[in-house]
Enzyme design. Structure first.
Site, PDB file in Angstrom:
ATOM      1  N   GLY A  33     -96.011 -20.467  13.986  1.00  0.00           N
ATOM      2  CA  GLY A  33     -97.124 -19.568  14.256  1.00  0.00           C
ATOM      3  C   GLY A  33     -98.454 -20.168  13.874  1.00  0.00           C
ATOM      4  O   GLY A  33     -98.546 -21.358  13.563  1.00  0.00           O
ATOM      5  N   ASN A  34     -99.495 -19.359  13.948  1.00  0.00           N
ATOM      6  CA  ASN A  34    -100.837 -19.811  13.554  1.00  0.00           C
ATOM      7  C   ASN A  34    -101.558 -18.675  12.840  1.00  0.00           C
ATOM      8  O   ASN A  34    -101.044 -17.570  12.734  1.00  0.00           O
ATOM      9  CB  ASN A  34    -101.613 -20.312  14.781  1.00  0.00           C
ATOM     10  N   ARG A  35    -102.753 -18.978  12.345  1.00  0.00           N
ATOM     11  CA  ARG A  35    -103.455 -18.048  11.457  1.00  0.00           C
ATOM     12  C   ARG A  35    -104.385 -17.071  12.157  1.00  0.00           C
ATOM     13  O   ARG A  35    -105.187 -16.427  11.506  1.00  0.00           O
ATOM     14  CB  ARG A  35    -104.271 -18.841  10.430  1.00  0.00           C
TER      15      ARG A  35
END
Ligand code: CTP
Ligand code: CA
Length: 235
Positions: A33-35
């Site tokens: 995932g990412n932020r």
């Protein structure tokens, strides 16, 4: 300073917005995932609806309340997001790709949870995760539009800059590469932008006309600045 929004100026316009960050599944309990918090995309949806637009929001893994008057569809991965966007792109006058779409996904999905001792022959071994490219949803929209003028397409670019190459230079290159009508270039770094309430952006126009610098300002104000430029391109 940018112009203030005219009340109701988006009445009758159909706006499709993606927000959040995709999760690329690895096994039933894990993902890459990412932020991205989804705040800027949600602010765009809220402001477009407040200005009178019909708004559909394709939301990837965001824990924020759905803005008033906005239709929402939830997705997880880049492939799910691409499918949802394709289903609604014919409806839209304006598409805003605010989501952080993963460039890569695990090449294989493990149907069962990957165990710590995944390799019986070598109980201490760590697995290798092979990746494959995800489709570029935005580039696909531009390609599918061809010579048509609808929908107007807005991309986002989160850039950290590189030695000898500024955020703006990288943004201008990305705009040319993507072929969208507007590119919202966002400077990111360890403490910049992700999850923050204030934002600073450069909005670049694909037709070569002067864009706009906005911020530092709230994500609602940035959203209004983006919508002000987008309605000019649509008109
Ligand atoms: N985007 C997309 N599909 C992808 C990756 C990105 O639609 N698979 C969209 C994003 O929603 C954003 C724009 O493309 O609007 C730019 O994303 P960005 O990650 O900055 O661009 P990339 O072309 O992926 O370049 P980079 O190598 O800098 O990540
Ligand atoms: Ca990317």
């Amino acid at each position: 300073k940018w112009e203030t929004a005219a009340p109701g100026d988006y009445t009758g316009w159909r706006v499709l917005i993606t927000a959040g960050g995709t999760r690329e599944p690895l096994d039933p309990v894990r993902f890459l995932g990412n932020r991205s918090s989804g705040k800027q995309g949600y602010a765009l949806a809220a402001r477009a609806a407040a200005r009178g637009a019909l708004v559909r929001l394709i939301s990837a893994n965001v824990s924020l309340p759905t803005p008033e008057g906005v239709e929402i569809e939830r997705v997880e991965s880049a492939l799910e997001m691409q499918q949802a966007v394709r289903e609604d792109v014919g409806w839209a006058d304006l598409v805003i790709m605010a989501a952080a779409v993963a460039d890569f996904r695990p090449a294989a999905y493990a149907e069962n949870k990957i165990k710590k001792t995944h390799d019986a022959a070598d109980p201490e071994a760590a697995p290798m995760i092979a990746l494959e490219r995800n489709p570029d949803i935005l580039a696909g929209l531009v390609a599918d539009r061809g010579e048509a003028t609808k929908p107007v397409i807005v991309g986002f670019a989160a850039e950290t800059g590189e030695p000898g190459r500024s955020v703006l230079e990288l943004g201008a290159e990305k705009l040319a590469r993507k072929g969208c009508d507007l590119l919202v270039v966002n400077e990111v770094g360890a403490e910049k932008t992700f999850g923050q309430d204030e934002n600073t952006v450069h909005i670049l126009r694909g037709d070569g006309q002067p864009g706009l610098d906005a911020g530092p300002a709230s994500k609602d104000e940035i959203a209004d600045a983006i919508l002000n430029l987008a309605i000019k391109v649509m008109a």
